[in-house]
Write an enzyme that holds these catalytic residues in place. Structure first.
Site, mmCIF file in Angstrom:
data_model
loop_
_atom_site.group_PDB
_atom_site.id
_atom_site.type_symbol
_atom_site.label_atom_id
_atom_site.label_comp_id
_atom_site.label_asym_id
_atom_site.label_seq_id
_atom_site.Cartn_x
_atom_site.Cartn_y
_atom_site.Cartn_z
ATOM 1 N N HIS A 242 0.835 -1.196 0.000
ATOM 2 C CA HIS A 242 0.000 0.000 0.000
ATOM 3 C C HIS A 242 0.874 1.252 0.000
ATOM 4 O O HIS A 242 1.839 1.345 0.766
ATOM 5 C CB HIS A 242 -0.921 -0.003 1.219
ATOM 6 C CG HIS A 242 -2.056 0.956 1.101
ATOM 7 N ND1 HIS A 242 -1.968 2.260 1.533
ATOM 8 C CD2 HIS A 242 -3.296 0.812 0.577
ATOM 9 C CE1 HIS A 242 -3.107 2.874 1.289
ATOM 10 N NE2 HIS A 242 -3.940 2.022 0.714
ATOM 11 N N PRO A 243 0.539 2.239 -0.839
ATOM 12 C CA PRO A 243 1.433 3.396 -1.022
ATOM 13 C C PRO A 243 1.220 4.552 -0.056
ATOM 14 O O PRO A 243 1.677 5.662 -0.323
ATOM 15 C CB PRO A 243 1.098 3.830 -2.455
ATOM 16 C CG PRO A 243 -0.339 3.476 -2.618
ATOM 17 C CD PRO A 243 -0.577 2.228 -1.803
ATOM 18 N N CYS A 244 0.579 4.318 1.084
ATOM 19 C CA CYS A 244 0.248 5.440 1.970
ATOM 20 C C CYS A 244 1.484 6.169 2.491
ATOM 21 O O CYS A 244 1.419 7.359 2.797
ATOM 22 C CB CYS A 244 -0.624 4.960 3.132
ATOM 23 S SG CYS A 244 0.079 3.612 4.106
ATOM 24 N N LYS A 245 2.627 5.477 2.626
ATOM 25 C CA LYS A 245 3.846 6.108 3.143
ATOM 26 C C LYS A 245 4.910 6.307 2.059
ATOM 27 O O LYS A 245 6.010 6.782 2.351
ATOM 28 C CB LYS A 245 4.437 5.261 4.271
ATOM 29 C CG LYS A 245 3.584 5.188 5.533
ATOM 30 C CD LYS A 245 3.554 6.517 6.248
ATOM 31 C CE LYS A 245 2.792 6.418 7.559
ATOM 32 N NZ LYS A 245 2.736 7.716 8.265
ATOM 33 N N HIS A 246 4.589 5.949 0.836
ATOM 34 C CA HIS A 246 5.603 5.993 -0.216
ATOM 35 C C HIS A 246 6.181 7.392 -0.404
ATOM 36 O O HIS A 246 7.399 7.563 -0.525
ATOM 37 C CB HIS A 246 5.015 5.502 -1.545
ATOM 38 C CG HIS A 246 4.840 4.017 -1.607
ATOM 39 N ND1 HIS A 246 5.054 3.194 -0.524
ATOM 40 C CD2 HIS A 246 4.459 3.195 -2.632
ATOM 41 C CE1 HIS A 246 4.815 1.942 -0.872
ATOM 42 N NE2 HIS A 246 4.471 1.917 -2.139
#
Length: 349
Positions: A242-246
């Site tokens: 999941h890219p929430c912190k990318h």
């Protein structure tokens, strides 16, 4: 619950208004145009990667051109699981890498560093082992130390007919796996997103839940979901990070690379290093990426901290990593999430 989560993510990406304003240096996010530029760079420099298209025009996204809907690389090897065996091996093969190390034995000036685990087998001394012998009658002999010179070389033996092979069992029980990696663009988070599809040694698809065996525990438990890849007509479950912190992790990595480049150039101007010591081009990029502290960047992102870097004005000629090189750094980040998967295999120059 996972189905609902997957549906929400798909709807977010499908209906979120697309931003075309570049905030790459300020936020670590990229626009669709920058994603295409970074994808073109990745495909050009590393031909194991290629562009892919949706199965049907209805599944294409309008903010990306046809034929460039996502990036894909296939047959990426993965030889061991991230279980106790993996951790134990890493525990015996770890080293502290200081900021500024050149990875050739020369230490950097900074006392802080990050822990590099695994991959140091060649630097470890071989340990002499005790073995027992069994005679023709089945009697077990006493323990004795066998030196390397006394171990027979299997290449010198021609007794192939005496070897019993069970190819079926080998392929079923083998730790070897291969992965197909997909990178798509998320309009909601304005970052790339990685999907993984695994295969057993015999070529059979890997059950989606088994893919979590190749993902670091912190991510497996928090930010990895099993979802359908949105560009395929058939519902194929894949593991997705999941890219929430990318964006925050990428911002920190980019800032640190820029700070390291400025420090190097200051040393060059001060006459502390020769110009020949400053790599350029692809060699320089690989060198910069190899020194990035991914673990520290992840910790900063988890705490919602932004890296404080000198606010010196930097133009495109002075940045360590350009926007079209974004995906190279992104894959470095993803390699820390799935260390058992040999991402370097996809990036041979």
């Amino acid at each position: 619950m996972n189905f609902l989560y997957s549906t929400v993510n798909t709807l977010r990406d499908r209906y979120t208004p697309v931003s075309h304003k570049s905030t790459f240096r300020q936020t670590g996010q990229i626009t669709p145009e920058e994603f295409v530029a970074a994808g073109d760079y990745l495909v050009y420099k590393f031909p194991t990667w290629s562009w892919g298209d949706a199965d049907s025009p209805e599944r294409r996204v309008s903010h990306l051109p046809p034929g460039k809907q996502f990036l894909v690389t296939r047959n990426v090897p993965c030889h061991r699981r991230l279980n106790d065996d993996f951790a134990g091996d890493a525990g015996h093969e770890e080293a502290l890498v200081n900021d500024g190390d050149d990875f050739k034995g020369n230490a950097g000036d900074d006392e802080d560093g990050w822990l590099r685990t695994g991959g140091l087998a060649s630097s470890q001394p071989l340990k002499v082992k005790e073995v027992r012998t069994v005679d023709d009658s089945g009697n077990v002999g006493d323990r004795e130390v066998v030196e390397d010179d006394e171990i027979p070389d299997m290449e010198d033996e021609d007794d192939d007919e005496a070897i019993i092979r069970d190819s079926g069992a080998d392929s079923k029980n083998s730790a070897h796996r291969t992965y197909t990696l997909y990178i798509m663009y998320s309009p909601y988070y304005r970052t790339p997103r990685l999907y993984l599809s695994g295969y057993l040694a015999n070529g059979q698809p890997l059950p989606p839940t088994d893919m979590t065996e190749d993902i670091v525990g912190d991510y497996k438990d928090k930010t990895v979901t099993l979802e359908d890849f949105p560009f395929f007509a058939n519902n194929i479950k894949m593991a997705s990070v999941h890219p929430c912190k990318h964006a925050s992790v990428m911002k920190t990595l980019l800032d640190r690379a820029d700070a390291a480049l400025r420090l190097r150039r200051e040393k060059l101007r001060a006459g502390n290093a020769s110009s020949s010591q400053a790599p350029s081009g692809m060699e320089g990029l690989v060198d910069e990426i190899g020194k990035l502290d991914v673990k520290g960047a992840q910790e900063a992102a988890d705490k919602d901290e932004w890296e404080e870097v000198q606010e010196a004005e930097i133009d495109d000629q002075e940045v360590a990593i350009r926007v079209d090189q974004y995906l190279v750094v992104f894959l470095k980040f993803m390699a820390s999430v799935t260390p058992g998967i040999e991402h370097d295999f996809t990036m041979g120059v």
